[in-house]
Write a protein that holds these residues in place. Structure first.
Motif, short mmCIF file in Angstrom:
data_model
loop_
_atom_site.label_atom_id
_atom_site.label_comp_id
_atom_site.label_asym_id
_atom_site.label_seq_id
_atom_site.Cartn_x
_atom_site.Cartn_y
_atom_site.Cartn_z
N LYS A 1 56.43 40.74 34.21
CA LYS A 1 56.26 39.32 33.88
C LYS A 1 54.81 38.98 33.55
CE LYS A 1 56.64 34.71 35.93
NZ LYS A 1 56.93 33.94 37.17
N ASN A 2 53.88 39.58 34.27
CA ASN A 2 52.48 39.16 34.17
C ASN A 2 51.57 40.11 33.39
OD1 ASN A 2 52.87 36.79 35.90
ND2 ASN A 2 53.19 38.27 37.54
N GLY A 3 52.05 41.32 33.13
CA GLY A 3 51.31 42.24 32.27
C GLY A 3 49.91 42.57 32.76
N ILE A 4 48.96 42.51 31.85
CA ILE A 4 47.57 42.89 32.15
C ILE A 4 46.95 41.97 33.19
CG2 ILE A 4 46.60 41.54 30.25
CD1 ILE A 4 45.33 44.96 31.56
N TYR A 5 47.41 40.73 33.27
CA TYR A 5 46.86 39.80 34.26
C TYR A 5 47.11 40.31 35.69
CZ TYR A 5 46.75 36.59 30.29
OH TYR A 5 46.52 36.01 29.07
N ALA A 6 48.27 40.90 35.92
CA ALA A 6 48.61 41.43 37.24
C ALA A 6 47.65 42.57 37.61
CB ALA A 6 50.05 41.93 37.24
N VAL A 7 47.43 43.46 36.65
CA VAL A 7 46.53 44.59 36.89
C VAL A 7 45.11 44.09 37.12
CG1 VAL A 7 45.64 46.75 35.93
CG2 VAL A 7 47.99 46.07 35.47
N TYR A 8 44.70 43.10 36.34
CA TYR A 8 43.36 42.53 36.47
C TYR A 8 43.15 41.89 37.84
CZ TYR A 8 39.54 42.05 33.10
OH TYR A 8 38.39 42.24 32.38
N ALA A 9 44.20 41.24 38.34
CA ALA A 9 44.12 40.61 39.66
C ALA A 9 43.84 41.66 40.74
CB ALA A 9 45.41 39.86 39.97
N LEU A 10 44.56 42.79 40.67
CA LEU A 10 44.34 43.87 41.63
C LEU A 10 42.93 44.45 41.48
CD1 LEU A 10 47.73 45.82 41.38
CD2 LEU A 10 47.10 43.99 42.96
#
Length: 579
Positions: free
Chosen positions: A304-313
């Motif tokens: 659902k969140n794509g690169i934003y999810a990875v960036y958050a981590l």
């Protein structure tokens, strides 16, 4: 098993190279790939024809040299270069972090970075080179700090210039050098020790600028670079442009809002996962079922969140370690550099993190694995009083997270290539052009391109001028023709720049080009033919605006162009204007 463990890095390296090689034969993008490949093809022979691309000048110098090694290598030749550059970035990132992160977690994290994009693979272009040069700069700075070798700061400053000239917003990455006073402040609160390294970095920067200037002078490209910079200023100030300053700031704001929301979601998911694993730690079957459920939820979250999810981590990992005094000074310095990469490397991109976030996470994402384990160990009173149980819980969660991510990306990559949707099982049809040898796409896409190429070859020869409107820059590369309006991709000009470049070309170029006008959308996917595609009143999108369409129609009319070939997807025009 011991021998496998010993050779984890080598085995992983071989596997990622094999996967990249398998992927590079499929997918045919006519937009971004064509934009950069035309640059590499023309930068030394006809640099003025790719003036706009000079905003990425050093990637062109680099790619142009690769082109000269095998001028008939085509798209595949540059995908081989992509494999070399991507793999080099992987190796350097591993060497920066290997003393600080367990090899299993580090390799899992770096493989996640390698295949973070749903399409899996791109032809070499400026973002790949940006990532490689940035991690080299990071390595040089860290080596200089750790070994007290001042020459490495000079090298870092020198490389920084060419990284900036690979993609002009990269000059923002001067913030990387702030790690020097940060390191000495942490070490002994003595900022004076940072003076010499900073001075050497500045000397390296100055030497790099002089070297780049002299290279532009020797190649006769200085004026072209000046014109490109003026174009960038115009684009940055033009209302409605996808790259004006207001649009770029808005993109960054939206990016970070998405990251904040994703972070809140994953905190809840992790909390429930940790608590659940503690409650059922003695029930093996339930535990595995719980991990499967957790993996599915994480997979949905990533999807659902794509690169934003990875960036958050990645942000969690870098920030947590920076502020935590329990970590070594060296690791905190690495985290500071990783944080600056996350903060600065997406600036200047129209989509911000969405478009270029994948190049900024090479160092930061692996740090999340350290941070998560440390957070859990310090919260063991909340979740478990047993250190072994806490370690086992963190290991299960991190491995499940990584495996879920890689399963998702495997599915996505199998079902699309960059700007070329559809299962890879369907991508078995060739483009009938030497520059596209051994590249396979879907039957429909191949038919559309081959039909055009078979007819276009009657009207253009190598080194002729071609005006391909508006999102088909690959035509230039395949036909080895020169872009007429100083940019192989006219569709990325705003209407102000397009008007100026058309007027400039009409004034400076004595011959009228053959013109190809598309009648369908080619960005992301090939649409069906659009009957009203060139009617200004019925189109007004950022990359297909009514004013730009009107400018194109006006150019055709005033220069007495007539259709010499047409189908549902394209018109080919030639001018009957005597000049």
């Amino acid at each position: 098993m011991a021998s496998v463990s010993k050779y984890k890095f080598s085995i992983t390296l071989v596997l990622i190279i094999i996967i990249q090689i398998i992927l590079m034969f499929q997918g045919f993008d006519v937009c971004d790939d064509g934009f950069v490949l035309t640059f590499y093809q023309q930068i030394y022979s006809h640099p003025t024809s790719v003036e706009y691309n000079f905003l990425y000048w050093f990637s062109g110098i680099f790619g142009g040299l690769w082109h000269m090694l095998n001028e008939d290598g085509g798209v595949l030749w540059f995908r081989i270069l992509g494999v070399i550059v991507n793999t080099s970035t992987f190796v350097i990132s591993y060497n920066i972090l290997k003393k600080h992160i367990a090899s299993t977690y580090l390799l899992l994290a770096l493989v996640m970075v390698m295949f973070v994009n749903d399409y899996g693979f791109l032809t070499f272009y400026h973002n790949h080179l940006t990532a490689l040069l940035t991690v080299i700069i990071v390595w040089c700075i860290l080596y200089g700090l750790k070994k007290k070798v001042l020459s490495y700061f000079f090298i870092a400053g020198f490389i920084f210039v060419f990284n900036g000239l690979t993609r002009l917003p990269n000059f923002v990455m001067a913030c990387l050098f702030l790690v020097i006073p940060f390191y000495y402040f942490l070490k002994d609160k003595n900022l004076k020790k940072s003076i010499k390294p900073l001075v050497l970095s500045i000397v390296g920067f100055a030497t790099g600028l002089v070297s780049a200037y002299l290279l532009l002078l020797v190649l006769g490209q200085l004026k072209t670079m000046e014109n490109a910079l003026l174009t960038m200023i115009d684009v940055g100030n033009t209302e409605g442009s996808s790259h004006n300053f207001k649009t770029l700031l808005k993109a960054q704001f939206q990016n970070y809002l998405n990251i904040a929301l994703d972070l809140l979601q994953v905190i809840v998911v992790f909390f429930v996962a940790i608590l659940g694993l503690r409650l059922i730690r003695k029930q093996a079957v339930l535990r595995y079922l719980f991990l499967i459920a957790f993996g599915i939820i994480i997979m949905i979250w990533f999807d659902k969140n794509g690169i934003y999810a990875v960036y958050a981590l990645a942000y969690v990992g870098s920030i947590y370690i920076i502020v935590n005094k329990n970590f070594t000074i060296e690791l905190r310095a690495i985290s500071f550099l990783a944080f600056m990469m996350l903060l600065g490397m997406t600036i200047g991109s129209a989509g911000g993190i969405l478009n270029t976030g994948y190049i900024a996470i090479w160092i930061a994402l692996p740090l999340f694995f350290i941070a998560f384990q440390d957070i859990l160990s310090r919260s063991k009173q909340l979740f478990s009083n047993n250190s072994d149980t806490t370690f086992q819980t963190s290991s299960l969660i991190l491995c499940t997270l990584s495996i879920s991510f890689l399963i998702l990306k495997s599915y996505r990559i199998f079902n699309q290539a960059y700007f070329d949707e559809g299962s890879r099982l369907q991508k078995t049809y060739a483009i009938n052009n030497n520059m596209a040898n051994h590249i396979y796409t879907t039957e429909r896409r191949a038919q559309i391109i081959n039909d055009l190429l078979n007819n276009l070859e009657k009207y253009v020869d190598k080194d002729d001028y071609l005006f391909a409107y508006d999102h088909m820059p690959m035509l230039h590369y395949l036909t080895e023709t020169r872009p007429y309006i100083y940019n192989p991709w006219p569709g990325i000009y705003d209407d102000y720049s397009l008007e100026n470049k058309i007027k400039k070309a009409e004034k400076e170029i004595s011959v009228m080009p053959t013109v190809v006008v598309q009648k369908f959308n080619t960005i992301i996917r090939f649409s069906e033919p659009i009957e009203d595609y060139m009617i200004p009143e019925k189109n007004n999108e950022v990359l297909h605006g009514s004013k730009s369409i009107a400018l194109m129609n006006s150019f055709l009319q005033r220069n007495n162009y007539r259709i010499v070939w047409s189908n549902s997807y394209f018109n080919i025009y030639q001018s009957y204007e005597v000049r």
